[in-house]
Design a protein around this motif. Structure first.
Motif, PDB file in Angstrom:
ATOM      1  N   GLN A 103       0.848  -1.185   0.000  1.00  0.00           N
ATOM      2  CA  GLN A 103       0.000   0.000   0.000  1.00  0.00           C
ATOM      3  C   GLN A 103       0.886   1.238   0.000  1.00  0.00           C
ATOM      4  O   GLN A 103       1.881   1.276   0.708  1.00  0.00           O
ATOM      5  CB  GLN A 103      -0.849   0.047   1.274  1.00  0.00           C
ATOM      6  CG  GLN A 103      -1.431  -1.295   1.656  1.00  0.00           C
ATOM      7  CD  GLN A 103      -2.935  -1.333   1.474  1.00  0.00           C
ATOM      8  OE1 GLN A 103      -3.546  -0.305   1.188  1.00  0.00           O
ATOM      9  NE2 GLN A 103      -3.518  -2.501   1.651  1.00  0.00           N
ATOM     10  N   SER A 104       0.489   2.233  -0.780  1.00  0.00           N
ATOM     11  CA  SER A 104       1.172   3.521  -0.698  1.00  0.00           C
ATOM     12  C   SER A 104       0.271   4.495   0.044  1.00  0.00           C
ATOM     13  O   SER A 104      -0.961   4.350   0.051  1.00  0.00           O
ATOM     14  CB  SER A 104       1.512   4.043  -2.088  1.00  0.00           C
ATOM     15  OG  SER A 104       0.352   4.116  -2.873  1.00  0.00           O
ATOM     16  N   GLU A 105       0.887   5.454   0.686  1.00  0.00           N
ATOM     17  CA  GLU A 105       0.126   6.474   1.416  1.00  0.00           C
ATOM     18  C   GLU A 105       0.591   7.841   0.954  1.00  0.00           C
ATOM     19  O   GLU A 105       1.675   7.987   0.399  1.00  0.00           O
ATOM     20  CB  GLU A 105       0.342   6.326   2.933  1.00  0.00           C
ATOM     21  CG  GLU A 105      -0.243   5.043   3.496  1.00  0.00           C
ATOM     22  CD  GLU A 105      -0.052   4.930   4.997  1.00  0.00           C
ATOM     23  OE1 GLU A 105       0.510   5.869   5.599  1.00  0.00           O
ATOM     24  OE2 GLU A 105      -0.467   3.900   5.562  1.00  0.00           O
ATOM     25  N   ARG A 106      -0.268   8.827   1.201  1.00  0.00           N
ATOM     26  CA  ARG A 106       0.090  10.194   0.853  1.00  0.00           C
ATOM     27  C   ARG A 106      -0.106  11.079   2.057  1.00  0.00           C
ATOM     28  O   ARG A 106      -0.925  10.782   2.926  1.00  0.00           O
ATOM     29  CB  ARG A 106      -0.752  10.701  -0.315  1.00  0.00           C
ATOM     30  CG  ARG A 106      -0.467   9.932  -1.578  1.00  0.00           C
ATOM     31  CD  ARG A 106      -1.161  10.548  -2.756  1.00  0.00           C
ATOM     32  NE  ARG A 106      -0.460  10.196  -3.991  1.00  0.00           N
ATOM     33  CZ  ARG A 106      -0.715  10.760  -5.158  1.00  0.00           C
ATOM     34  NH1 ARG A 106      -1.643  11.697  -5.248  1.00  0.00           N
ATOM     35  NH2 ARG A 106      -0.043  10.387  -6.217  1.00  0.00           N
ATOM     36  N   GLU A 127       1.094  22.438   1.292  1.00  0.00           N
ATOM     37  CA  GLU A 127       0.082  22.533   0.243  1.00  0.00           C
ATOM     38  C   GLU A 127       0.334  21.581  -0.920  1.00  0.00           C
ATOM     39  O   GLU A 127      -0.208  21.757  -1.999  1.00  0.00           O
ATOM     40  CB  GLU A 127      -0.022  23.979  -0.278  1.00  0.00           C
ATOM     41  CG  GLU A 127      -0.330  24.967   0.831  1.00  0.00           C
ATOM     42  CD  GLU A 127      -0.225  26.420   0.383  1.00  0.00           C
ATOM     43  OE1 GLU A 127       0.529  26.681  -0.561  1.00  0.00           O
ATOM     44  OE2 GLU A 127      -0.920  27.257   0.963  1.00  0.00           O
ATOM     45  N   ARG A 128       1.193  20.575  -0.691  1.00  0.00           N
ATOM     46  CA  ARG A 128       1.424  19.553  -1.706  1.00  0.00           C
ATOM     47  C   ARG A 128       1.128  18.183  -1.137  1.00  0.00           C
ATOM     48  O   ARG A 128       1.473  17.903   0.003  1.00  0.00           O
ATOM     49  CB  ARG A 128       2.903  19.565  -2.151  1.00  0.00           C
ATOM     50  CG  ARG A 128       3.171  20.398  -3.369  1.00  0.00           C
ATOM     51  CD  ARG A 128       4.536  20.065  -3.952  1.00  0.00           C
ATOM     52  NE  ARG A 128       5.624  20.200  -2.968  1.00  0.00           N
ATOM     53  CZ  ARG A 128       6.838  19.687  -3.153  1.00  0.00           C
ATOM     54  NH1 ARG A 128       7.119  19.036  -4.257  1.00  0.00           N
ATOM     55  NH2 ARG A 128       7.772  19.839  -2.241  1.00  0.00           N
ATOM     56  N   LEU A 129       0.504  17.321  -1.915  1.00  0.00           N
ATOM     57  CA  LEU A 129       0.344  15.933  -1.519  1.00  0.00           C
ATOM     58  C   LEU A 129       1.595  15.185  -1.943  1.00  0.00           C
ATOM     59  O   LEU A 129       1.934  15.147  -3.121  1.00  0.00           O
ATOM     60  CB  LEU A 129      -0.881  15.311  -2.203  1.00  0.00           C
ATOM     61  CG  LEU A 129      -2.169  15.207  -1.408  1.00  0.00           C
ATOM     62  CD1 LEU A 129      -3.196  14.412  -2.199  1.00  0.00           C
ATOM     63  CD2 LEU A 129      -1.946  14.573  -0.039  1.00  0.00           C
ATOM     64  N   VAL A 130       2.287  14.593  -0.988  1.00  0.00           N
ATOM     65  CA  VAL A 130       3.503  13.844  -1.319  1.00  0.00           C
ATOM     66  C   VAL A 130       3.313  12.397  -0.897  1.00  0.00           C
ATOM     67  O   VAL A 130       2.572  12.087   0.030  1.00  0.00           O
ATOM     68  CB  VAL A 130       4.745  14.458  -0.637  1.00  0.00           C
ATOM     69  CG1 VAL A 130       4.976  15.880  -1.139  1.00  0.00           C
ATOM     70  CG2 VAL A 130       4.608  14.426   0.870  1.00  0.00           C
ATOM     71  N   LEU A 146       6.652   1.679   0.775  1.00  0.00           N
ATOM     72  CA  LEU A 146       5.379   0.972   0.660  1.00  0.00           C
ATOM     73  C   LEU A 146       5.163   0.152   1.929  1.00  0.00           C
ATOM     74  O   LEU A 146       6.126  -0.259   2.588  1.00  0.00           O
ATOM     75  CB  LEU A 146       5.388   0.070  -0.572  1.00  0.00           C
ATOM     76  CG  LEU A 146       5.621   0.786  -1.909  1.00  0.00           C
ATOM     77  CD1 LEU A 146       5.639  -0.219  -3.056  1.00  0.00           C
ATOM     78  CD2 LEU A 146       4.573   1.863  -2.147  1.00  0.00           C
ATOM     79  N   LEU A 147       3.884  -0.090   2.251  1.00  0.00           N
ATOM     80  CA  LEU A 147       3.538  -0.711   3.529  1.00  0.00           C
ATOM     81  C   LEU A 147       2.591  -1.885   3.337  1.00  0.00           C
ATOM     82  O   LEU A 147       1.781  -1.907   2.405  1.00  0.00           O
ATOM     83  CB  LEU A 147       2.834   0.329   4.425  1.00  0.00           C
ATOM     84  CG  LEU A 147       3.557   1.665   4.605  1.00  0.00           C
ATOM     85  CD1 LEU A 147       2.605   2.733   5.134  1.00  0.00           C
ATOM     86  CD2 LEU A 147       4.732   1.493   5.544  1.00  0.00           C
ATOM     87  N   ALA A 148       2.702  -2.857   4.221  1.00  0.00           N
ATOM     88  CA  ALA A 148       1.747  -3.970   4.265  1.00  0.00           C
ATOM     89  C   ALA A 148       1.650  -4.436   5.714  1.00  0.00           C
ATOM     90  O   ALA A 148       2.644  -4.398   6.447  1.00  0.00           O
ATOM     91  CB  ALA A 148       2.189  -5.117   3.364  1.00  0.00           C
ATOM     92  N   THR A 149       0.463  -4.837   6.128  1.00  0.00           N
ATOM     93  CA  THR A 149       0.255  -5.288   7.503  1.00  0.00           C
ATOM     94  C   THR A 149      -0.598  -6.545   7.511  1.00  0.00           C
ATOM     95  O   THR A 149      -1.582  -6.637   6.785  1.00  0.00           O
ATOM     96  CB  THR A 149      -0.467  -4.190   8.329  1.00  0.00           C
ATOM     97  OG1 THR A 149       0.277  -2.977   8.240  1.00  0.00           O
ATOM     98  CG2 THR A 149      -0.581  -4.602   9.788  1.00  0.00           C
TER      99      THR A 149
END
Length: 194
Positions: A45-48, A53-56, A61-64
């Motif tokens: 999974q990627s997160e933001r 004022e920017r989405l980065v 990457l993550l997994a649980t």
DNA sequence: GAAGGTCAAGCGCA
DNA sequence: CTGCGCTTGACCTT
């Protein structure tokens, strides 16, 4: 008998075992094979996150997974068995982090206290490329670093999460992908999407 | 529910 | 080159 998980190096001492490192926890062949299976098979999974004022993208990457619901296609049950042979704790969670290259990182932090149980350790297995982990006492009394080799095991006490921070800095060095598998004892109930 | 901490990219500094 | 500390702001923790 495990010929590989022989000698632990103590990096920091506290009454709960401090921070210990086993450089040769897994045979290299097994570490390589498990790295590839996890890289291909995990539901990454990627997160933001918003910043100025920017989405980065969160730079990894993550997994649980719950340890009582591990996908059979992944070698996590075998890995857990190996970990428990050295660290006999009732792990019920595994979190995986995929650092794709030197631009992936995690800021200095301690594990979220509500995701760990007092007295229970955290066990981190490194696979793939080696990456340097920086560690620092929160009171800034000392800092140190450890090159986390593929197939190595790092065990951190619950108490060490109160006293220390750890992180993986970005690097300009050409580094290949690395996966860490972090076993924890989480207070029940918890769900993998927490 | 208010207050304080986290943590993302990039910059300046040592 | 490297680590560190600062910045904003939504979200999380206490």
């Amino acid at each position: 008998m495990d010929l590989f998980a022989t000698s632990a190096i103590s990096l920091f001492t506290d009454p709960e075992g401090g921070i210990r490192y086993w450089p040769d926890f897994l045979p290299q062949e097994q570490a390589d094979a498990w790295f590839e299976r996890l890289r291909v098979g995990c539901e990454w999974q990627s997160e933001r996150r918003l910043m100025y004022e920017r989405l980065v993208d969160v730079p990894r990457l993550l997994a649980t997974y719950r340890t009582d619901a591990l996908p059979e296609s992944l070698p996590l049950a075998d890995l857990l068995a190996q970990v428990r042979a050295t660290v006999p704790a009732p792990f019920n969670a595994v979190g995986l982090n995929f650092y794709r290259d030197g631009a992936d990182s995690v800021a200095m932090h301690n594990d979220k206290l509500h995701t760990i149980v007092p007295g229970q350790p955290i066990a981190l297995v490194s696979l793939g490329n080696a990456r340097r982990m920086n560690l620092r006492a929160k009171d800034r009394s000392r800092g140190f670093a450890i090159e986390l080799a593929p197939g190595s095991l790092l065990v951190m006490s619950h108490a060490s999460q109160l006293s220390h921070l750890h992180g993986i800095a970005k690097t300009t060095r050409a580094v290949g992908p690395r996966i860490s598998a972090v076993f924890r004892v989480r207070p029940e109930p918890w769900a993998p999407d927490d």
